[in-house]
Design a protein around this motif. Structure first.
Motif, PDB file in Angstrom:
ATOM      1  N   LEU A  11       7.266  17.723  -5.457  1.00 18.60           N
ATOM      2  CA  LEU A  11       8.274  17.240  -6.412  1.00 18.60           C
ATOM      3  C   LEU A  11       9.466  16.607  -5.708  1.00 18.60           C
ATOM      4  N   ASP A  12       9.838  17.135  -4.548  1.00 20.52           N
ATOM      5  CA  ASP A  12      10.975  16.554  -3.824  1.00 20.52           C
ATOM      6  C   ASP A  12      10.701  15.089  -3.490  1.00 20.52           C
ATOM      7  N   LYS A  13       9.520  14.809  -2.993  1.00 24.64           N
ATOM      8  CA  LYS A  13       9.161  13.442  -2.639  1.00 24.64           C
ATOM      9  C   LYS A  13       9.049  12.564  -3.894  1.00 24.64           C
ATOM     10  N   LEU A  14       8.442  13.115  -4.937  1.00 26.24           N
ATOM     11  CA  LEU A  14       8.253  12.353  -6.176  1.00 26.24           C
ATOM     12  C   LEU A  14       9.595  11.994  -6.806  1.00 26.24           C
ATOM     13  N   PHE A  15      10.526  12.951  -6.850  1.00 23.13           N
ATOM     14  CA  PHE A  15      11.815  12.694  -7.480  1.00 23.13           C
ATOM     15  C   PHE A  15      12.720  11.850  -6.588  1.00 23.13           C
ATOM     16  N   ALA A  16      12.531  11.939  -5.273  1.00 22.55           N
ATOM     17  CA  ALA A  16      13.258  11.034  -4.379  1.00 22.55           C
ATOM     18  C   ALA A  16      12.833   9.592  -4.639  1.00 22.55           C
ATOM     19  N   MET A  64       1.280   8.459  -0.328  1.00 24.96           N
ATOM     20  CA  MET A  64       2.068   7.249  -0.579  1.00 24.96           C
ATOM     21  C   MET A  64       3.475   7.382  -0.003  1.00 24.96           C
ATOM     22  N   PRO A  65       3.979   6.336   0.648  1.00 21.90           N
ATOM     23  CA  PRO A  65       5.383   6.360   1.089  1.00 21.90           C
ATOM     24  C   PRO A  65       6.326   6.382  -0.109  1.00 21.90           C
ATOM     25  N   VAL A  66       7.508   6.902   0.087  1.00 18.95           N
ATOM     26  CA  VAL A  66       8.490   6.997  -0.994  1.00 18.95           C
ATOM     27  C   VAL A  66       8.789   5.620  -1.579  1.00 18.95           C
ATOM     28  N   GLU A  67       8.890   4.616  -0.701  1.00 21.89           N
ATOM     29  CA  GLU A  67       9.238   3.273  -1.174  1.00 21.89           C
ATOM     30  C   GLU A  67       8.173   2.720  -2.127  1.00 21.89           C
ATOM     31  N   GLU A  68       6.907   2.990  -1.856  1.00 20.51           N
ATOM     32  CA  GLU A  68       5.839   2.512  -2.736  1.00 20.51           C
ATOM     33  C   GLU A  68       5.765   3.353  -4.008  1.00 20.51           C
ATOM     34  N   LEU A  69       6.027   4.651  -3.890  1.00 19.66           N
ATOM     35  CA  LEU A  69       6.058   5.494  -5.081  1.00 19.66           C
ATOM     36  C   LEU A  69       7.127   5.026  -6.061  1.00 19.66           C
ATOM     37  N   ALA A  70       8.241   4.544  -5.524  1.00 14.84           N
ATOM     38  CA  ALA A  70       9.302   4.026  -6.398  1.00 14.84           C
ATOM     39  C   ALA A  70       8.782   2.855  -7.231  1.00 14.84           C
ATOM     40  N   GLY A  71       7.987   1.979  -6.613  1.00 23.78           N
ATOM     41  CA  GLY A  71       7.405   0.868  -7.353  1.00 23.78           C
ATOM     42  C   GLY A  71       6.451   1.324  -8.441  1.00 23.78           C
ATOM     43  N   VAL A  72       5.717   2.423  -8.171  1.00 12.90           N
ATOM     44  CA  VAL A  72       4.795   2.951  -9.182  1.00 12.90           C
ATOM     45  C   VAL A  72       5.571   3.534 -10.360  1.00 12.90           C
ATOM     46  N   TRP A  73       6.677   4.205 -10.096  1.00 14.25           N
ATOM     47  CA  TRP A  73       7.529   4.707 -11.176  1.00 14.25           C
ATOM     48  C   TRP A  73       7.953   3.559 -12.101  1.00 14.25           C
ATOM     49  N   VAL A  74       8.431   2.478 -11.514  1.00 10.18           N
ATOM     50  CA  VAL A  74       8.881   1.336 -12.311  1.00 10.18           C
ATOM     51  C   VAL A  74       7.718   0.740 -13.093  1.00 10.18           C
ATOM     52  N   LEU A 123      12.337  -3.109  -4.114  1.00  6.37           N
ATOM     53  CA  LEU A 123      11.128  -2.377  -4.468  1.00  6.37           C
ATOM     54  C   LEU A 123       9.942  -2.917  -3.685  1.00  6.37           C
ATOM     55  N   VAL A 124       9.209  -2.019  -3.040  1.00  9.21           N
ATOM     56  CA  VAL A 124       8.024  -2.398  -2.274  1.00  9.21           C
ATOM     57  C   VAL A 124       6.819  -2.439  -3.209  1.00  9.21           C
ATOM     58  N   ARG A 125       5.996  -3.452  -3.047  1.00  5.16           N
ATOM     59  CA  ARG A 125       4.783  -3.561  -3.852  1.00  5.16           C
ATOM     60  C   ARG A 125       3.813  -2.456  -3.445  1.00  5.16           C
ATOM     61  N   PRO A 126       3.397  -1.585  -4.384  1.00  6.59           N
ATOM     62  CA  PRO A 126       2.471  -0.507  -4.034  1.00  6.59           C
ATOM     63  C   PRO A 126       1.098  -1.051  -3.636  1.00  6.59           C
ATOM     64  N   GLU A 127       0.436  -0.342  -2.772  1.00  9.34           N
ATOM     65  CA  GLU A 127      -0.908  -0.728  -2.359  1.00  9.34           C
ATOM     66  C   GLU A 127      -1.849  -0.745  -3.564  1.00  9.34           C
ATOM     67  N   GLY A 128      -2.602  -1.824  -3.719  1.00  6.80           N
ATOM     68  CA  GLY A 128      -3.563  -1.930  -4.811  1.00  6.80           C
ATOM     69  C   GLY A 128      -2.999  -2.456  -6.112  1.00  6.80           C
ATOM     70  N   ALA A 129      -1.700  -2.782  -6.168  1.00  3.99           N
ATOM     71  CA  ALA A 129      -1.105  -3.294  -7.405  1.00  3.99           C
ATOM     72  C   ALA A 129      -1.743  -4.632  -7.782  1.00  3.99           C
ATOM     73  N   VAL A 130      -2.141  -4.773  -9.046  1.00  2.00           N
ATOM     74  CA  VAL A 130      -2.811  -5.981  -9.529  1.00  2.00           C
ATOM     75  C   VAL A 130      -1.764  -7.020  -9.912  1.00  2.00           C
TER      76      VAL A 130
END
Length: 412
Positions: A11-16, A64-74, A123-130
């Motif tokens: 959760l720490d990583k996810l919420f970061a 997943m790196p935090v930077e890519e997870l941020a893109g998935v949240w968005v 925002l970093v583009r997450p791996e596999g984003a279409v």
């Protein structure tokens, strides 16, 4: 969600990552923090349901790196804000789309709508984003448009894993909590979140992508009764049977009574609509902006078929007929006097004849002496008095009222 799954989720990583997303896209912060997190080992990555729960795979968070997870949240919260679940349900009903394959196509099309301008600027583009370009499609279009432009095949076989949940395509999953589960948002709470996000975008647009600005404008645009009138006019334009043709794509049900024989079924052709926009000097910039929003509503009234809609700016002379692509890409040139008769003439002789002509005007114009060979709807911008400035010295002059053969409703 089991206790083991909860303990395994970082959760720490996810919420970061969520905080990083909120800092990169502050106008989405209200929506990001409205999502309730649910750990699930059945989700391949992250997914949302229509009740604003976010399902998260613990192993996905770990790798997943935090930077890519941020893109998935968005990405995931964008599905909900843009009502992809509701829009997918409507498209499925209108086009007879059923089954998981069709819903996967909707998920891919919705991803293309979001991802064409979601990343970069922090925002970093997450791996596999279409993205649309990966499927040979153009950027800047809507889910409904992308859905028509590709089929599942070799170029999409690597996307079979994609699953953003019912919040992306409207199809409930067995691993979702459902409407009666805990921590879901009510309809009123969902509307409040959308309003707060739209309010933040319109108050401080800054570098907000154009698609989000357009979304915010439409979110604030009050419902217009004339849109219901337009929908009725469009339906009546094709309700006489003249717009129908036979197709073998959907065999007739009568084929069951004739073994070995495949009979075609009648399929109604969606209507062609030409929108004539009054760009004369008496129409304000605010009204022209409203006209573009009405064009977007017209697109939805014909099932999202923007390829069947053309836009014709007109003042004293009719100008270039534009196929509808993106609203902000239509140049509304003009500023002189008004004679919408030229707009009607241009609309009728350009390409395939329209089934419906929609005129957006302040009414200070001359009208054709005879009705066109199609339905006509007039959206009238209100005026305290209906005199043209150049005729102020003639107290007996007033512009013609819209003709009786047109269906008229006041906009605003």
């Amino acid at each position: 969600m089991t206790e083991d799954a909860l303990e395994a989720l970082d959760l720490d990583k996810l919420f970061a990552a969520r905080l990083h997303a909120a800092r990169a896209r502050p106008y989405l912060a209200t929506a990001l923090f409205a999502l309730h997190t649910v750990a699930s080992r059945q989700v391949p990555t992250m997914a949302v349901d229509r009740h604003w729960r976010c399902y998260v795979s613990p192993s996905f968070v770990d790798r997943m790196p935090v930077e890519e997870l941020a893109g998935v949240w968005v990405h995931e919260v964008s599905h909900l804000l843009r009502d992809h679940h509701g829009r997918s349900d409507r498209v499925a009903r209108e086009r007879g789309l059923t089954g998981p394959g069709d819903r996967l196509r909707m998920n891919i099309a919705a991803d293309c709508e979001i991802n064409d301008d979601a990343f970069g600027e922090g925002l970093v583009r997450p791996e596999g984003a279409v993205e649309p370009g990966s499927l040979g499609l153009s950027a800047g279009e809507l889910m409904e448009d992308y859905l028509r432009q590709f089929r599942l095949g070799v170029h999409t076989q690597d996307l079979a894993w994609l699953d953003c949940g019912s919040g992306a395509d409207g199809l409930d999953r067995e691993w979702e909590v459902g409407p009666d589960g805990a921590y879901g948002l009510s309809a009123q709470e969902r509307d409040a979140v959308r309003f707060r996000v739209a309010q933040g975008i319109t108050a401080r647009p800054g570098n907000t992508p154009q698609q989000w600005k357009r979304w915010a404008e439409e979110a604030f645009h009050p419902p217009q009764p004339w849109r219901e009138l337009l929908g009725a006019a469009v339906r009546s334009a094709t309700g006489s049977g003249t717009g129908e043709d036979y197709t073998y794509g959907r065999p007739s049900r009568r084929s069951a009574g004739l073994p070995g024989v495949v009979l075609p079924s009648l399929r109604r052709r969606p209507p062609r609509v030409c929108v004539v926009i009054d760009t004369s000097g008496s129409v304000s910039d605010a009204e022209l902006g409203s006209a573009l929003l009405e064009v977007a509503a017209i697109s939805r009234a014909v099932g999202g078929r923007r390829d069947l809609i053309t836009v014709l700016p007109c003042d004293a002379a009719a100008r270039i007929v534009h196929p509808l692509c993106r609203g902000e890409g239509i140049p509304l040139m003009g500023g002189g006097g008004t004679d919408l008769r030229t707009g009607f003439a241009k609309a009728l002789r350009t390409g395939a004849p329209p089934d419906v002509i929609v005129v957006l005007t302040d009414g200070q114009t001359r009208w054709p002496a005879s009705p066109p060979p199609c339905r006509t709807v007039v959206g009238l911008f209100p005026r305290p008095n209906r005199y043209r400035p150049q005729d102020e010295d003639d107290p007996d002059y007033a512009p013609d009222s819209p003709p009786a053969w047109a269906r008229v409703v006041t906009i605003g």
